[in-house]
Design a protein around this motif. Sequence first.
Motif, short mmCIF file in Angstrom:
data_model
loop_
_atom_site.label_atom_id
_atom_site.label_comp_id
_atom_site.label_asym_id
_atom_site.label_seq_id
_atom_site.Cartn_x
_atom_site.Cartn_y
_atom_site.Cartn_z
N VAL A 96 0.64 -1.05 -0.06
CA VAL A 96 -0.11 -0.27 0.01
C VAL A 96 1.16 1.27 0.02
O VAL A 96 2.02 1.48 1.14
CB VAL A 96 -1.22 0.00 0.93
CG1 VAL A 96 -1.72 1.59 1.09
CG2 VAL A 96 -1.55 -1.24 0.83
N TYR A 97 0.69 2.40 -1.28
CA TYR A 97 1.66 3.72 -0.89
C TYR A 97 0.73 4.47 -1.31
O TYR A 97 -0.47 3.79 -1.84
CB TYR A 97 2.47 3.50 -2.12
CG TYR A 97 2.34 2.80 -3.28
CD1 TYR A 97 2.42 3.52 -4.66
CD2 TYR A 97 2.23 1.61 -3.76
CE1 TYR A 97 1.49 3.03 -5.17
CE2 TYR A 97 1.89 1.10 -5.09
CZ TYR A 97 1.45 1.99 -5.41
OH TYR A 97 1.05 1.43 -7.12
N THR A 98 0.47 5.84 -0.78
CA THR A 98 0.37 6.75 -1.99
C THR A 98 1.31 7.66 -2.60
O THR A 98 2.37 7.68 -2.89
CB THR A 98 -0.30 7.68 -0.47
OG1 THR A 98 -0.64 8.97 -0.90
CG2 THR A 98 0.84 8.79 0.33
N GLU A 99 0.72 7.85 -4.09
CA GLU A 99 0.80 8.60 -5.44
C GLU A 99 2.18 7.80 -5.66
O GLU A 99 1.87 6.45 -6.46
CB GLU A 99 1.85 9.72 -4.31
CG GLU A 99 1.45 11.23 -3.72
CD GLU A 99 1.60 12.02 -3.48
OE1 GLU A 99 3.01 12.36 -3.82
OE2 GLU A 99 1.03 13.33 -2.36
N THR A 100 3.51 8.23 -5.47
CA THR A 100 4.35 7.09 -6.32
C THR A 100 4.15 5.53 -5.99
O THR A 100 4.65 5.72 -4.07
CB THR A 100 6.37 7.91 -6.41
OG1 THR A 100 5.72 9.50 -6.80
CG2 THR A 100 7.19 7.04 -7.37
N PRO A 101 4.65 4.54 -6.16
CA PRO A 101 4.77 3.44 -5.84
C PRO A 101 6.31 2.85 -5.00
O PRO A 101 7.24 3.63 -5.53
CB PRO A 101 4.57 2.42 -7.04
CG PRO A 101 4.35 3.58 -8.71
CD PRO A 101 4.60 4.71 -8.24
N SER A 102 6.55 3.05 -4.48
CA SER A 102 6.74 2.39 -2.85
C SER A 102 7.15 1.47 -2.36
O SER A 102 5.21 1.16 -2.13
CB SER A 102 7.29 3.40 -2.74
OG SER A 102 6.44 4.55 -1.73
N GLY A 103 8.05 1.26 -0.73
CA GLY A 103 7.44 0.11 0.52
C GLY A 103 8.06 -1.49 -0.39
O GLY A 103 7.92 -1.25 -1.97
N ALA A 104 8.28 -2.05 0.09
CA ALA A 104 8.13 -3.53 0.07
C ALA A 104 6.85 -4.10 0.20
O ALA A 104 6.48 -3.43 0.75
CB ALA A 104 9.69 -4.23 1.38
N PHE A 105 6.90 -5.73 -0.58
CA PHE A 105 5.63 -6.06 -0.43
C PHE A 105 5.68 -7.32 0.59
O PHE A 105 6.41 -7.32 0.96
CB PHE A 105 5.59 -7.19 -2.26
CG PHE A 105 5.40 -6.13 -3.33
CD1 PHE A 105 4.23 -5.86 -3.88
CD2 PHE A 105 5.77 -5.76 -4.23
CE1 PHE A 105 3.40 -5.12 -4.48
CE2 PHE A 105 6.31 -5.28 -5.15
CZ PHE A 105 4.87 -4.90 -5.63
N SER A 106 4.07 -6.89 0.84
CA SER A 106 3.99 -8.53 1.58
C SER A 106 3.64 -9.51 1.07
O SER A 106 2.88 -9.73 0.27
CB SER A 106 3.36 -7.83 3.00
OG SER A 106 4.13 -6.60 3.71
N ASP A 107 3.20 -10.86 2.07
CA ASP A 107 2.82 -11.67 0.91
C ASP A 107 2.30 -12.42 2.07
O ASP A 107 2.61 -12.70 2.54
CB ASP A 107 4.10 -12.29 0.46
CG ASP A 107 4.96 -12.67 0.86
OD1 ASP A 107 6.33 -12.22 1.08
OD2 ASP A 107 5.13 -13.86 1.68
#
Length: 195
Positions: A96-107
């Motif tokens: 989950v992010y706001t604006e620009t894609p960022s952050g690691a994926f959870s699974d």
Amino acid sequence: SLFFFFFYFLFIFFLFSFIGFNPQDAGIFESYAILKINNGSNAYYDLQAVTGNPDLNGANLGTFTNGQTLVFVGGENKTWKNGGGDVTGGRIHYRVYTETPSGAFSDVNFGFLENLGGNGDQKWGATTGTTDVLSGLPNGVYTLEVYTEADTNLGARYSNNGGANYKATFTVSNTLATGETAKKAKSFVSEGKLY
């Protein structure tokens, strides 16, 4: 000699023509994300599928306020295999992010659920996720991005919308509660004091 080569070629050609050439392969032919909104029942969203379920890609999941939930429960893959290809597991990845894609994926890891028919098709999935993706989010518009993966003896196979992944949006709009909280906020504003 040329005669031997010609008959050898014809033999191989007819062998594959009559028995079929089925190379070793495996993949995903349908995929789904599973969400639980505001403690409702599990809701299936189509990723790589065309069913009566809503599509996740391009969906607006709604506006969420204080006390509401958006739990990422899990997902499902329907897989195929042939010619010695084998599927051994899988998972759904999300962030989950706001604006620009960022952050690691959870699974959420998938377990085997069932064989589909007798041709090697299988269903893998999980509904064990408990993460409320709204937890700790300030007000704003967010993107939920997901894709699925199948583990095979030939390497990973993906359901990822051609590499773009599947994306839905939602809004967090936490407001002050009515009653005592609103009175304190009003007191702060009108009297310049914090109660």
